[in-house]
Scaffold this motif. Structure first.
Motif, PDB file in Angstrom:
ATOM      1  N   GLY A 126      -4.577  68.539  68.138  1.00  0.00           N
ATOM      2  CA  GLY A 126      -4.326  67.478  67.163  1.00  0.00           C
ATOM      3  C   GLY A 126      -4.847  66.156  67.688  1.00  0.00           C
ATOM      4  O   GLY A 126      -5.753  66.116  68.527  1.00  0.00           O
ATOM      5  N   LYS A 127      -4.283  65.064  67.185  1.00  0.00           N
ATOM      6  CA  LYS A 127      -4.635  63.722  67.639  1.00  0.00           C
ATOM      7  C   LYS A 127      -4.447  63.634  69.151  1.00  0.00           C
ATOM      8  O   LYS A 127      -3.558  64.275  69.704  1.00  0.00           O
ATOM      9  N   SER A 128      -5.263  62.845  69.814  1.00  0.00           N
ATOM     10  CA  SER A 128      -5.064  62.634  71.247  1.00  0.00           C
ATOM     11  C   SER A 128      -4.538  61.219  71.499  1.00  0.00           C
ATOM     12  O   SER A 128      -4.470  60.404  70.584  1.00  0.00           O
ATOM     13  N   ALA A 129      -4.147  60.942  72.734  1.00  0.00           N
ATOM     14  CA  ALA A 129      -3.605  59.616  73.063  1.00  0.00           C
ATOM     15  C   ALA A 129      -3.894  59.314  74.522  1.00  0.00           C
ATOM     16  O   ALA A 129      -4.289  60.206  75.283  1.00  0.00           O
ATOM     17  N   THR A 130      -3.705  58.062  74.915  1.00  0.00           N
ATOM     18  CA  THR A 130      -3.955  57.647  76.299  1.00  0.00           C
ATOM     19  C   THR A 130      -2.668  57.127  76.932  1.00  0.00           C
ATOM     20  O   THR A 130      -1.981  56.295  76.330  1.00  0.00           O
ATOM     21  N   VAL A 131      -2.362  57.612  78.124  1.00  0.00           N
ATOM     22  CA  VAL A 131      -1.201  57.107  78.861  1.00  0.00           C
ATOM     23  C   VAL A 131      -1.663  55.909  79.693  1.00  0.00           C
ATOM     24  O   VAL A 131      -2.590  56.028  80.494  1.00  0.00           O
ATOM     25  N   THR A 132      -1.040  54.775  79.457  1.00  0.00           N
ATOM     26  CA  THR A 132      -1.442  53.536  80.132  1.00  0.00           C
ATOM     27  C   THR A 132      -0.308  53.051  81.039  1.00  0.00           C
ATOM     28  O   THR A 132       0.848  53.402  80.820  1.00  0.00           O
ATOM     29  N   PRO A 133      -0.633  52.241  82.053  1.00  0.00           N
ATOM     30  CA  PRO A 133       0.428  51.703  82.912  1.00  0.00           C
ATOM     31  C   PRO A 133       1.347  50.781  82.095  1.00  0.00           C
ATOM     32  O   PRO A 133       0.903  50.212  81.096  1.00  0.00           O
ATOM     33  N   PRO A 134       2.609  50.636  82.488  1.00  0.00           N
ATOM     34  CA  PRO A 134       3.504  49.720  81.766  1.00  0.00           C
ATOM     35  C   PRO A 134       2.899  48.327  81.704  1.00  0.00           C
ATOM     36  O   PRO A 134       2.268  47.876  82.675  1.00  0.00           O
ATOM     37  N   TYR A 135       3.062  47.670  80.557  1.00  0.00           N
ATOM     38  CA  TYR A 135       2.532  46.317  80.403  1.00  0.00           C
ATOM     39  C   TYR A 135       3.720  45.368  80.284  1.00  0.00           C
ATOM     40  O   TYR A 135       4.553  45.507  79.386  1.00  0.00           O
ATOM     41  N   LYS A 136       3.840  44.438  81.233  1.00  0.00           N
ATOM     42  CA  LYS A 136       5.000  43.548  81.336  1.00  0.00           C
ATOM     43  C   LYS A 136       6.301  44.354  81.311  1.00  0.00           C
ATOM     44  O   LYS A 136       7.256  44.014  80.591  1.00  0.00           O
ATOM     45  N   GLY A 137       6.313  45.460  82.004  1.00  0.00           N
ATOM     46  CA  GLY A 137       7.526  46.278  82.116  1.00  0.00           C
ATOM     47  C   GLY A 137       7.776  47.218  80.944  1.00  0.00           C
ATOM     48  O   GLY A 137       8.724  47.993  80.956  1.00  0.00           O
ATOM     49  N   VAL A 138       6.941  47.160  79.908  1.00  0.00           N
ATOM     50  CA  VAL A 138       7.155  48.006  78.737  1.00  0.00           C
ATOM     51  C   VAL A 138       6.223  49.223  78.784  1.00  0.00           C
ATOM     52  O   VAL A 138       5.015  49.087  78.963  1.00  0.00           O
ATOM     53  N   ILE A 139       6.817  50.399  78.621  1.00  0.00           N
ATOM     54  CA  ILE A 139       6.034  51.643  78.610  1.00  0.00           C
ATOM     55  C   ILE A 139       5.657  51.980  77.174  1.00  0.00           C
ATOM     56  O   ILE A 139       6.522  52.037  76.298  1.00  0.00           O
ATOM     57  N   SER A 140       4.370  52.209  76.925  1.00  0.00           N
ATOM     58  CA  SER A 140       3.935  52.579  75.575  1.00  0.00           C
ATOM     59  C   SER A 140       4.553  53.913  75.163  1.00  0.00           C
ATOM     60  O   SER A 140       4.546  54.870  75.937  1.00  0.00           O
ATOM     61  N   GLU A 141       5.068  53.981  73.936  1.00  0.00           N
ATOM     62  CA  GLU A 141       5.667  55.228  73.458  1.00  0.00           C
ATOM     63  C   GLU A 141       4.707  56.011  72.557  1.00  0.00           C
ATOM     64  O   GLU A 141       5.046  57.067  72.039  1.00  0.00           O
ATOM     65  N   VAL A 142       3.502  55.478  72.387  1.00  0.00           N
ATOM     66  CA  VAL A 142       2.509  56.139  71.528  1.00  0.00           C
ATOM     67  C   VAL A 142       2.193  57.570  71.998  1.00  0.00           C
ATOM     68  O   VAL A 142       2.193  58.499  71.181  1.00  0.00           O
ATOM     69  N   PRO A 143       1.940  57.790  73.310  1.00  0.00           N
ATOM     70  CA  PRO A 143       1.643  59.165  73.719  1.00  0.00           C
ATOM     71  C   PRO A 143       2.788  60.131  73.388  1.00  0.00           C
ATOM     72  O   PRO A 143       2.553  61.233  72.907  1.00  0.00           O
ATOM     73  N   TYR A 144       4.026  59.688  73.619  1.00  0.00           N
ATOM     74  CA  TYR A 144       5.168  60.565  73.347  1.00  0.00           C
ATOM     75  C   TYR A 144       5.276  60.881  71.852  1.00  0.00           C
ATOM     76  O   TYR A 144       5.518  62.024  71.456  1.00  0.00           O
ATOM     77  N   ASP A 145       5.069  59.867  71.028  1.00  0.00           N
ATOM     78  CA  ASP A 145       5.119  60.084  69.575  1.00  0.00           C
ATOM     79  C   ASP A 145       3.998  61.013  69.113  1.00  0.00           C
ATOM     80  O   ASP A 145       4.179  61.813  68.197  1.00  0.00           O
ATOM     81  N   THR A 146       2.834  60.875  69.735  1.00  0.00           N
ATOM     82  CA  THR A 146       1.698  61.739  69.380  1.00  0.00           C
ATOM     83  C   THR A 146       2.004  63.193  69.719  1.00  0.00           C
ATOM     84  O   THR A 146       1.765  64.098  68.910  1.00  0.00           O
ATOM     85  N   ILE A 147       2.558  63.409  70.901  1.00  0.00           N
ATOM     86  CA  ILE A 147       2.945  64.773  71.306  1.00  0.00           C
ATOM     87  C   ILE A 147       3.941  65.364  70.307  1.00  0.00           C
ATOM     88  O   ILE A 147       3.784  66.490  69.841  1.00  0.00           O
ATOM     89  N   THR A 148       4.959  64.567  69.975  1.00  0.00           N
ATOM     90  CA  THR A 148       6.015  65.037  69.065  1.00  0.00           C
ATOM     91  C   THR A 148       5.438  65.407  67.700  1.00  0.00           C
ATOM     92  O   THR A 148       5.736  66.465  67.147  1.00  0.00           O
ATOM     93  N   ALA A 149       4.578  64.525  67.163  1.00  0.00           N
ATOM     94  CA  ALA A 149       3.995  64.784  65.838  1.00  0.00           C
ATOM     95  C   ALA A 149       3.097  66.025  65.872  1.00  0.00           C
ATOM     96  O   ALA A 149       3.110  66.840  64.944  1.00  0.00           O
ATOM     97  N   ASN A 150       2.331  66.195  66.936  1.00  0.00           N
ATOM     98  CA  ASN A 150       1.489  67.394  67.056  1.00  0.00           C
ATOM     99  C   ASN A 150       2.345  68.653  67.196  1.00  0.00           C
ATOM    100  O   ASN A 150       2.063  69.672  66.553  1.00  0.00           O
ATOM    101  N   LYS A 151       3.367  68.576  68.022  1.00  0.00           N
ATOM    102  CA  LYS A 151       4.257  69.731  68.235  1.00  0.00           C
ATOM    103  C   LYS A 151       4.871  70.191  66.913  1.00  0.00           C
ATOM    104  O   LYS A 151       5.011  71.387  66.679  1.00  0.00           O
TER     105      LYS A 151
END
Lengths: 253, 253
Positions: B131-156
């Motif tokens: 399905g759709k792919s995503a990129t895991v990026t380092p935390p930015y100002k202490g915030v971890i992107s949740e896009v990869p996790y949401d992408t996994i969930t939607a594909n699953k």
């Protein structure tokens, strides 16, 4: 040792330097051409450029007789198997690799350009936004597969692009007619409302990339095979600009 | 003329014969290494094998100064731009191509092996089920992107596999820790219940492909970069067999 080597997108020059080295270093060189389109390749051109004799395997040589044929050879010699596109994408290759491992044969993959990434570059559509892909096949006993249409619909719901592979001898116009018949049956309008991208001869010196609405595209002359289709999902402004400037989509899509 | 040439997956030999020909035929050869990992490449190795001087472009040379720099040159000369993986996958290249077209410069793409198709061959997972792919990026100002996790969930939810690209300097273990933090915050269990595939150095002579559950995989030693992760969706029996035999997944997944 059995090495799966991808021949890449179109002609004999789409293999990597690593792939060519492995061919020249091999004891025996096989190729199969039933899992992906030939494009601009011929056995003669491969043999001439690579400087090796290339033996063609038919489906039954791989799916039924491999254990008594080239797999037996691969137990003691360096055997390579060439196929179009990237290596090991077809299910039949995965199955073959597992059978080789079962026989204690070491296996290796040498990758090559694949249509699945080339469509992004050629169209300007973002690679990570492609969803599941599907294959448009000819009607079987008069029944048209609805899987490609369902795949497009499910991807569109999530804003994703769909890459449609076409049966090895199918052109874009024919595939669009089949998709349209499914849409009519469903009384849907996903395709009717969507700009569609047709891509012919990816990887060649003269690829054709043309985006338009269904009615215009289904009579567009794309020339020689192979062909694929992309149904875009939601478009970012840069993707719109790319479709207009690269794929000559109508302004204002 | 501006030709975008992919360097392929890992080292200087992952370019196609067509790509090498275009380099040798070019007036000027540029490369950029900020959109994809270097892998086993160095400028020196490229220069030696290709027999040409290669000038490195930084981000600002491409994103800000191109019109006064190499694009100006491409109006009258044969300029090539090398980059890792397949060509024209990064957004910045699409943008650059559109700017070149705007200036009346003819553009061309020479494709190369891409991680997006290589992961299927390396793991034995079916390419069309990604399905759709995503990129895991380092935390930015202490915030971890949740896009990869949401992408996994939607594909699953649709039974699809997810390819996760990692930030250019990130390893699998670090990426898994970030994904696990998101899962804990969400009180989810998608990752916890899934077999996960880590792939290191795709395209090299010694790629590592290892499948296991999160707890085991997050301390597994994959060695040098680049790394990617695949979170499989529903598994066909042949895919299960491949993960066990090729990626040494636990029996009974």
């Amino acid at each position: 040792m059995l090495t799966f080597i991808g021949l890449g997108l179109y002609d004999e020059k789409d293999i990597t330097l690593k792939g060519l080295e492995a061919i020249r270093d091999a004891d025996v060189v096989y190729a199969e051409f039933y899992t992906s389109p030939l494009g601009g390749k011929t056995v003669e051109k491969l043999e001439e450029l690579y400087g090796r004799r290339v033996s063609i395997l038919e489906r039954r040589d791989i799916e039924e007789k491999a254990e008594e044929g080239f797999l037996k050879l691969a137990k003691s010699q360096k055997v390579v198997l060439l196929s179009g596109g990237d290596a090991m994408i077809a299910t039949t290759h995965v199955d073959l690799r597992l059978r080789a491992i079962e026989m204690g044969i070491e296996t290796r993959i040498i990758h090559a350009p694949s249509i699945s990434s080339a469509v992004a570059g050629l169209s300007g559509l973002q690679s990570y936004k492609f969803g599941k892909s599907a294959t448009v096949t000819p009607p079987y006993k008069g029944v048209i597969s609805e899987v490609p249409y369902d795949t497009i619909t499910a991807n569109k719901e999530r804003g994703l692009h769909t890459l449609l592979y076409l049966d090895i001898s199918m052109c874009i116009n024919e595939a669009l007619r089949l998709l349209e018949l499914v849409e009519e049956k469903r009384k849907g309008e996903v395709l009717k409302k969507s700009v569609i991208v047709g891509i012919a001869r990816a990887g060649s010196d003269k690829p054709v990339v043309k985006a338009d609405y269904l009615d215009a595209l289904k009579s567009y002359e794309f020339g020689a095979l192979p062909h694929v289709i992309v149904i875009p999902g939601e478009l970012h402004f840069l993707e719109k600009e790319a479709l207009v400037k690269i794929a000559r989509a109508p302004e204002g899509i």
